[in-house]
Scaffold this motif. Structure first.
Motif, PDB file in Angstrom:
ATOM      1  N   PHE A   7       0.641  -1.496  -0.297  1.00  0.00           N
ATOM      2  CA  PHE A   7       0.321   0.079  -0.048  1.00  0.00           C
ATOM      3  C   PHE A   7       0.933   1.238   0.071  1.00  0.00           C
ATOM      4  CE2 PHE A   7      -3.432  -2.726   1.773  1.00  0.00           C
ATOM      5  CZ  PHE A   7      -3.961  -1.953   0.550  1.00  0.00           C
ATOM      6  N   MET A  67      -4.184  -9.253  -1.874  1.00  0.00           N
ATOM      7  CA  MET A  67      -4.300  -9.167   0.041  1.00  0.00           C
ATOM      8  C   MET A  67      -4.843  -9.463   0.160  1.00  0.00           C
ATOM      9  SD  MET A  67      -3.539  -5.211   0.201  1.00  0.00           S
ATOM     10  CE  MET A  67      -1.896  -4.998  -1.684  1.00  0.00           C
ATOM     11  N   PRO A 123      -8.283  -8.904   2.876  1.00  0.00           N
ATOM     12  CA  PRO A 123      -9.153  -8.030   4.056  1.00  0.00           C
ATOM     13  C   PRO A 123      -8.925  -7.352   5.172  1.00  0.00           C
ATOM     14  CG  PRO A 123     -10.114  -9.964   2.616  1.00  0.00           C
ATOM     15  CD  PRO A 123      -9.156  -9.885   3.074  1.00  0.00           C
ATOM     16  N   TRP A 158      -6.149  -5.063   4.365  1.00  0.00           N
ATOM     17  CA  TRP A 158      -6.440  -3.737   3.982  1.00  0.00           C
ATOM     18  C   TRP A 158      -6.598  -2.949   5.339  1.00  0.00           C
ATOM     19  CZ3 TRP A 158      -7.616  -0.859  -0.400  1.00  0.00           C
ATOM     20  CH2 TRP A 158      -8.751   0.153  -0.021  1.00  0.00           C
ATOM     21  N   ALA A 159      -7.857  -3.039   5.716  1.00  0.00           N
ATOM     22  CA  ALA A 159      -8.025  -2.960   7.625  1.00  0.00           C
ATOM     23  C   ALA A 159      -7.321  -2.846   8.478  1.00  0.00           C
ATOM     24  CB  ALA A 159      -9.294  -3.779   8.193  1.00  0.00           C
ATOM     25  N   GLU A 164      -5.277   0.439   6.669  1.00  0.00           N
ATOM     26  CA  GLU A 164      -6.453   1.595   6.442  1.00  0.00           C
ATOM     27  C   GLU A 164      -6.730   2.151   8.115  1.00  0.00           C
ATOM     28  OE1 GLU A 164      -9.908   2.485   3.827  1.00  0.00           O
ATOM     29  OE2 GLU A 164     -10.551   0.982   5.574  1.00  0.00           O
ATOM     30  N   ASP A 165      -6.947   1.174   9.366  1.00  0.00           N
ATOM     31  CA  ASP A 165      -6.699   2.220  10.557  1.00  0.00           C
ATOM     32  C   ASP A 165      -4.967   2.575  11.301  1.00  0.00           C
ATOM     33  OD1 ASP A 165      -9.330   0.389  10.637  1.00  0.00           O
ATOM     34  OD2 ASP A 165      -8.626  -1.477  11.874  1.00  0.00           O
ATOM     35  N   ASP A 170      -5.333   5.529   8.605  1.00  0.00           N
ATOM     36  CA  ASP A 170      -6.523   6.745   9.380  1.00  0.00           C
ATOM     37  C   ASP A 170      -6.011   7.300  11.087  1.00  0.00           C
ATOM     38  OD1 ASP A 170      -8.403   6.353   7.810  1.00  0.00           O
ATOM     39  OD2 ASP A 170      -9.898   5.315   8.969  1.00  0.00           O
ATOM     40  N   GLY A 223      -4.392   8.793   4.621  1.00  0.00           N
ATOM     41  CA  GLY A 223      -5.207   7.968   3.740  1.00  0.00           C
ATOM     42  C   GLY A 223      -4.336   6.846   3.057  1.00  0.00           C
ATOM     43  N   LEU A 224      -5.192   5.912   2.913  1.00  0.00           N
ATOM     44  CA  LEU A 224      -4.770   4.723   1.664  1.00  0.00           C
ATOM     45  C   LEU A 224      -4.384   5.759   0.687  1.00  0.00           C
ATOM     46  CD1 LEU A 224      -5.637   0.949   2.803  1.00  0.00           C
ATOM     47  CD2 LEU A 224      -3.563   2.559   3.299  1.00  0.00           C
ATOM     48  N   TYR A 228      -1.843   1.821  -4.522  1.00  0.00           N
ATOM     49  CA  TYR A 228      -1.011   0.553  -4.100  1.00  0.00           C
ATOM     50  C   TYR A 228       0.244   0.587  -5.200  1.00  0.00           C
ATOM     51  CZ  TYR A 228      -3.254  -3.756  -6.456  1.00  0.00           C
ATOM     52  OH  TYR A 228      -3.166  -4.780  -7.687  1.00  0.00           O
ATOM     53  N   LEU A 275     -10.407   0.549  -8.343  1.00  0.00           N
ATOM     54  CA  LEU A 275     -11.171   1.419  -7.480  1.00  0.00           C
ATOM     55  C   LEU A 275     -10.635   2.724  -7.965  1.00  0.00           C
ATOM     56  CD1 LEU A 275      -9.822  -0.189  -3.981  1.00  0.00           C
ATOM     57  CD2 LEU A 275     -11.889  -0.052  -4.598  1.00  0.00           C
ATOM     58  N   PRO A 276     -11.447   3.735  -7.839  1.00  0.00           N
ATOM     59  CA  PRO A 276     -11.615   5.039  -8.305  1.00  0.00           C
ATOM     60  C   PRO A 276     -10.609   5.830  -7.011  1.00  0.00           C
ATOM     61  CG  PRO A 276     -13.459   4.934  -7.295  1.00  0.00           C
ATOM     62  CD  PRO A 276     -13.089   3.377  -7.318  1.00  0.00           C
ATOM     63  N   ASN A 277     -10.183   6.818  -7.586  1.00  0.00           N
ATOM     64  CA  ASN A 277     -10.141   7.425  -7.061  1.00  0.00           C
ATOM     65  C   ASN A 277      -8.032   7.065  -5.730  1.00  0.00           C
ATOM     66  OD1 ASN A 277     -11.821   9.992  -6.670  1.00  0.00           O
ATOM     67  ND2 ASN A 277     -12.455   8.473  -5.086  1.00  0.00           N
ATOM     68  N   PHE A 278      -7.759   5.973  -6.484  1.00  0.00           N
ATOM     69  CA  PHE A 278      -6.319   5.057  -5.856  1.00  0.00           C
ATOM     70  C   PHE A 278      -5.597   5.349  -7.366  1.00  0.00           C
ATOM     71  CE2 PHE A 278      -5.679   1.346  -3.237  1.00  0.00           C
ATOM     72  CZ  PHE A 278      -5.582   1.901  -2.492  1.00  0.00           C
ATOM     73  N   THR A 329     -11.354   3.686   2.776  1.00  0.00           N
ATOM     74  CA  THR A 329     -10.914   5.723   1.871  1.00  0.00           C
ATOM     75  C   THR A 329     -11.513   6.243   0.530  1.00  0.00           C
ATOM     76  OG1 THR A 329      -9.043   5.130   3.479  1.00  0.00           O
ATOM     77  CG2 THR A 329      -8.352   6.760   1.671  1.00  0.00           C
ATOM     78  N   PRO A 330     -10.595   5.238  -0.447  1.00  0.00           N
ATOM     79  CA  PRO A 330     -10.899   5.930  -1.844  1.00  0.00           C
ATOM     80  C   PRO A 330     -12.702   5.868  -2.662  1.00  0.00           C
ATOM     81  CG  PRO A 330      -9.815   3.459  -1.746  1.00  0.00           C
ATOM     82  CD  PRO A 330     -10.000   3.426  -0.803  1.00  0.00           C
ATOM     83  N   ARG A 355     -18.123  -3.397   7.545  1.00  0.00           N
ATOM     84  CA  ARG A 355     -17.296  -2.151   7.184  1.00  0.00           C
ATOM     85  C   ARG A 355     -17.229  -2.797   5.488  1.00  0.00           C
ATOM     86  NH1 ARG A 355     -11.394  -0.857   9.480  1.00  0.00           N
ATOM     87  NH2 ARG A 355     -10.297  -0.367   8.406  1.00  0.00           N
ATOM     88  N   ILE A 367     -14.676  -4.063   2.320  1.00  0.00           N
ATOM     89  CA  ILE A 367     -13.195  -3.656   2.220  1.00  0.00           C
ATOM     90  C   ILE A 367     -12.956  -3.817   1.505  1.00  0.00           C
ATOM     91  CG2 ILE A 367     -10.905  -4.308   2.569  1.00  0.00           C
ATOM     92  CD1 ILE A 367     -12.138  -4.885   5.460  1.00  0.00           C
ATOM     93  N   ILE A 400      -7.969  -6.342  -3.337  1.00  0.00           N
ATOM     94  CA  ILE A 400      -7.042  -5.863  -3.363  1.00  0.00           C
ATOM     95  C   ILE A 400      -7.112  -6.873  -4.335  1.00  0.00           C
ATOM     96  CG2 ILE A 400      -4.611  -4.794  -3.585  1.00  0.00           C
ATOM     97  CD1 ILE A 400      -6.728  -2.827  -3.336  1.00  0.00           C
TER      98      ILE A 400
END
Lengths: 141, 92
Positions: free
Chosen positions: A28, A61, A63, A66-67, A70-71, A74, A79-80, A83, A103-106, B8-9, B81, B83, B86
């Motif tokens: 990430f 990878m 979930p 990711w969690a 992301e935590d 935050d 922000g994430l 990747y 994903l968008p915005n990534f 986030t995204p 949540r 998630i 990826i």
């Protein structure tokens, strides 16, 4: 949208992806979206959990990863933001598989790794329509 | 009232909020409540009526695919949540 990547982090990414060769590696990007650009401020490698025999051309990878990250982002006020992953012996261009899972915005930083050395490194973002990736300027600072 | 933490995204489609309060007795109703409040999220969560394949929804620590999927019941105070899965890879 320019992607600003410190030279130290680019070097770490190249080292991690060269180590993963001939398999795909990844992780990430943590950072901030600011003034129309993305500032990458840290990276976190993540284990490739795709089936071993497919890891030469696939990356995934969990979930839980990711969690957890992301935590962490935050909690640090970051922000994430994207990747990174490698394309062993293949161009640093998103595949159709990448697009379907994107994903968008990534920000997607892809490095071509040839003979265990990272070569071309490029940055991409998924278009809002999900129909294609658009290349972003990768600014190494 | 339950809540859904967004990845986030997808937060830019919800006013940059990380967590949204939602109504509903099931995960499906909670997601409908979420998309009702923030319609721009729909295209990135759903393909038609189905969740996109890379969208995982958790109730607490449990993936709804191992529960009752969108029919999984939730209570007031449940924490959901989203998630993304990826994955990537070079052309075969």
């Amino acid at each position: 949208m320019a992607v600003h990547l410190p030279e130290t982090l680019r070097a770490r990414i190249h080292h991690l992806l060269a180590e993963a060769y001939p398999n795909e590696g990844g992780g990430f990007l943590l950072g901030r979206v600011e003034d129309g650009g993305v500032a990458v401020l840290d990276i976190r490698p993540v284990q490739n959990v795709f089936a071993k025999e497919e890891q030469h051309h696939r990356y995934a990878m969990t979930p839980a990863d990711w969690a957890r990250l992301e935590d962490e982002a935050d909690a640090r006020g970051l922000g994430l933001v994207g990747y990174f992953h490698s394309h062993p012996d293949s161009p640093a261009v998103p595949s159709e598989y990448d697009r379907v899972h994107a994903l968008p915005n990534f920000v997607y930083i892809i490095a071509s790794v040839v003979a265990a050395r990272a070569a071309e490194t490029r940055a991409w973002r998924l278009a809002e329509t999900r129909e294609r990736f658009d290349e972003q300027p990768l600014v190494v600072i | 009232m339950a809540s859904i933490k967004l990845p986030t995204p997808l937060r830019p489609y919800a006013g940059n909020s990380a967590e949204i309060e939602v109504q509903g007795a099931t995960v499906g109703e909670a997601l409908a409540s979420l998309v009702g409040q923030h319609p721009d999220l729909r295209a990135h969560l759903f393909d038609g009526e189905d969740l996109r394949s890379f969208v995982n929804v958790f109730v607490g620590e449990e993936d709804i695919r191992f529960l009752q999927d969108l029919d999984t019941p939730i209570q007031a105070g449940s924490r959901l949540r989203i998630i993304p899965a990826i994955a990537g890879g070079r052309p075969i």
